[in-house]
Design a protein around this motif. Structure first.
Motif, PDB file in Angstrom:
ATOM      1  N   UNK A 171       0.820  -1.208   0.000  1.00 49.04           N
ATOM      2  CA  UNK A 171       0.000   0.000   0.000  1.00 49.04           C
ATOM      3  C   UNK A 171       0.859   1.265   0.000  1.00 49.04           C
ATOM      4  N   UNK A 172       2.130   1.126   0.392  1.00 50.54           N
ATOM      5  CA  UNK A 172       2.949   2.341   0.585  1.00 50.54           C
ATOM      6  C   UNK A 172       4.439   1.964   0.702  1.00 50.54           C
ATOM      7  N   UNK A 173       5.266   2.957   0.950  1.00 51.72           N
ATOM      8  CA  UNK A 173       6.711   2.750   1.023  1.00 51.72           C
ATOM      9  C   UNK A 173       7.099   1.822   2.185  1.00 51.72           C
ATOM     10  N   UNK A 174       6.336   1.883   3.277  1.00 55.73           N
ATOM     11  CA  UNK A 174       6.637   0.982   4.402  1.00 55.73           C
ATOM     12  C   UNK A 174       6.474  -0.478   3.981  1.00 55.73           C
ATOM     13  N   UNK A 175       5.408  -0.722   3.238  1.00 51.08           N
ATOM     14  CA  UNK A 175       5.194  -2.082   2.726  1.00 51.08           C
ATOM     15  C   UNK A 175       6.326  -2.484   1.789  1.00 51.08           C
ATOM     16  N   UNK A 176       6.730  -1.540   0.949  1.00 49.18           N
ATOM     17  CA  UNK A 176       7.815  -1.835   0.006  1.00 49.18           C
ATOM     18  C   UNK A 176       9.085  -2.216   0.758  1.00 49.18           C
ATOM     19  N   UNK A 177       9.353  -1.504   1.836  1.00 53.34           N
ATOM     20  CA  UNK A 177      10.576  -1.803   2.589  1.00 53.34           C
ATOM     21  C   UNK A 177      10.546  -3.205   3.194  1.00 53.34           C
ATOM     22  N   UNK A 178       9.356  -3.626   3.621  1.00 54.88           N
ATOM     23  CA  UNK A 178       9.225  -5.017   4.101  1.00 54.88           C
ATOM     24  C   UNK A 178       9.577  -5.985   2.966  1.00 54.88           C
ATOM     25  N   UNK A 179       9.108  -5.656   1.783  1.00 55.08           N
ATOM     26  CA  UNK A 179       9.390  -6.516   0.631  1.00 55.08           C
ATOM     27  C   UNK A 179      10.860  -6.528   0.262  1.00 55.08           C
ATOM     28  N   UNK A 180      11.486  -5.354   0.327  1.00 52.16           N
ATOM     29  CA  UNK A 180      12.925  -5.282  -0.002  1.00 52.16           C
ATOM     30  C   UNK A 180      13.718  -6.194   0.945  1.00 52.16           C
ATOM     31  N   UNK A 181      13.379  -6.112   2.236  1.00 54.18           N
ATOM     32  CA  UNK A 181      14.119  -6.911   3.229  1.00 54.18           C
ATOM     33  C   UNK A 181      13.932  -8.406   2.999  1.00 54.18           C
ATOM     34  N   UNK A 182      12.736  -8.770   2.576  1.00 56.52           N
ATOM     35  CA  UNK A 182      12.447 -10.200   2.369  1.00 56.52           C
ATOM     36  C   UNK A 182      13.034 -10.731   1.066  1.00 56.52           C
ATOM     37  N   UNK A 183      13.314  -9.826   0.146  1.00 56.42           N
ATOM     38  CA  UNK A 183      13.827 -10.270  -1.150  1.00 56.42           C
ATOM     39  C   UNK A 183      12.743 -10.816  -2.068  1.00 56.42           C
TER      40      UNK A 183
END
Lengths: 313, 313
Positions: free
Chosen positions: A80-92
């Motif tokens: 939904x937003x940049x915070x969600x994206x950051x979770x995704x970046x960390x998970x790969x």
């Protein structure tokens, strides 16, 4: 595996986000593994929303990590937003799907911000992704909800769809998704909208995401195919519907879509019989779930054979 | 009333022939009158089969006579043979639909005769019709069941469909119906078959009759539209299915088809809201009947407007 059309399962996100009963992580994974085993190339496995908003996705990290261990599967998630994206970046995770609405009213109701603010958020997501080394960087996909009509605003001008398509492309989208969020579209409009979007998109893949709310789902898929679209969202048993869009019902039924495409000589890379078998896997975990679908009930036609390279050529 | 597409209701024949409970004559007529009032141009109101074979049509004479009194309605009936045709001639029905199968096996199972014998019967029907003064002569329509696939024989060669199309045309058919009797078709095949049939038919109208057995009904309708077909059978609530073809289920849902066509800017001459209202008329008489359909459940899109001449032009 050569595929003429790329199907993407969205049932684990769009399909279950409206269900208040939490689906156990292991049940989600059984579904994901079974469908990957049937040949599904891409699954949107979860959503990186705050668990207090959608407790269904409280296990997003575990689901993502386990899905990433499924060989050959492209793992996507909604953000939904940049915070969600950051979770995704960390998970790969392999792909992040960000969706804003062409309808200002729907965008306000759905994410409580203006379209301009949503676009700004998307720009931040792209900028953050670009700081990741390219071999580890996820695909950033921009979606335009209500592109084919809005239950608040009614008809959406194609010029508006084009305007926001261009905005997402200029912001750096690697791919696009054009959803018929509330199932308003008929084939003529589908052709107009997708022709207009494809004309802007160039080499950027454009996916169609239809809801079968008014019975036109597969007709719309066939219409989009004719314009050149080769990426489609669907869900097992047609599960789903946007809880923030009154009158929206399920996605198009994956099994029926795969059956239709293979019947048309287009290779999905999916084993239709194995795919139909995934219904049993899911209903074993979720016996109260209503799975729609025609091909699973009627059975394959006598003499049916899946698409082959020569037929599709 | 200008129409871009001509819809034909077949629920009163195809829809109820498999129901063992007799539908009262007055209930049939209420349905017919309500649907005609909604703008339906043509209804297949009954079948002139021997009542001992299909007791549902024991009131064929009464239903035909009363239907003929509905102003503006084209009244059609199915006929299995010359005897049925003669009943139609005496009643002054507007159109007689004779159906044989492209599949030899299905023809044998359905009417216990060879395709050649069926064709001979059709020739006799045409010859008898031609003895009637032209202003009182019914339209004689020839149909080719299983043209898009057969649950006994599987795939049907397009060359076979063309061969029997030509045979019906040479025998003197005024119109043709091409049914997907068992719901095997997908859009690619639909286009191939209808292009081939239309190439032979010239000015003779060709109607498509789809079953939604495998979810592809409206997609097939849209595909046939693209080849130039402008006459379609459908049934209220998708009622129907051929009792002699294993695995066949209902026709395409009339309400959904009309909604889709009007959304595409094609005028059906049918008032979609009145048509949806006919469901109440029918379920009042037949409370146990299952009516399918998406648009009646989901409602018309916000901002929906029926097709207008300018949109269709």
């Amino acid at each position: 595996m050569e595929r003429d059309v790329v199907m993407r399962e969205v049932g684990l996100r769009d399909g279950i986000q409206g269900i208040t009963d939490f689906v156990e992580t292991e049940d989600k994974l059984r579904w994901i593994r079974a469908e990957a085993d049937a040949g599904m190339p891409e699954i949107e496995v979860t959503s990186y929303v705050p668990p207090k908003l959608l407790p269904q996705f409280a296990d997003a990290e575990a689901v993502t990590r386990e899905s990433l261990s499924v060989v050959g599967l492209k793992v996507a998630a909604l953000i939904p937003n940049i915070k969600g994206a950051q979770r995704g970046f960390e998970l790969g995770v392999h792909k992040l799907n960000f969706v804003m609405s062409v309808s200002e009213t729907h965008n306000q109701k759905n994410v409580r911000r203006s379209r301009e603010t949503s676009l700004e958020e998307f720009r931040s997501i792209v900028a953050s992704a670009r700081e990741i080394p390219s071999h580890k960087r996820p695909v950033i996909c921009g979606g335009l909800a209500t592109a084919l009509g809005c239950s608040y605003e009614g008809k959406i001008e194609i010029s508006e769809v084009v305007r926001w398509t261009v905005a997402l492309l200029e912001a750096g989208a690697d791919e696009l998704i054009i959803p018929d969020t509330v199932g308003y579209a008929a084939p003529a409009l589908v052709k107009q909208v997708f022709r207009a979007v494809l004309a802007e998109a160039g080499d950027i893949p454009v996916a169609a995401h239809f809801h079968d709310t008014r019975g036109t789902g597969l007709a719309n898929l066939a219409a989009a195919l004719e314009t050149g679209v080769r990426h489609f969202d669907a869900s097992l048993g047609g599960m789903g519907g946007c809880p923030f869009a009154p009158g929206a019902s399920g996605n198009i039924v994956m099994e029926d879509a795969v059956y239709m495409l293979e019947s048309m000589g287009l290779r999905t890379g999916i084993d239709i019989e194995k795919l139909i078998g995934v219904r049993d896997v899911v209903t074993k975990s979720l016996p109260n779930l209503r799975l729609d679908g025609a091909i699973s009930r009627a059975g394959l036609p006598r003499g049916f054979s899946p698409a082959t390279a020569s037929a599709a050529a």
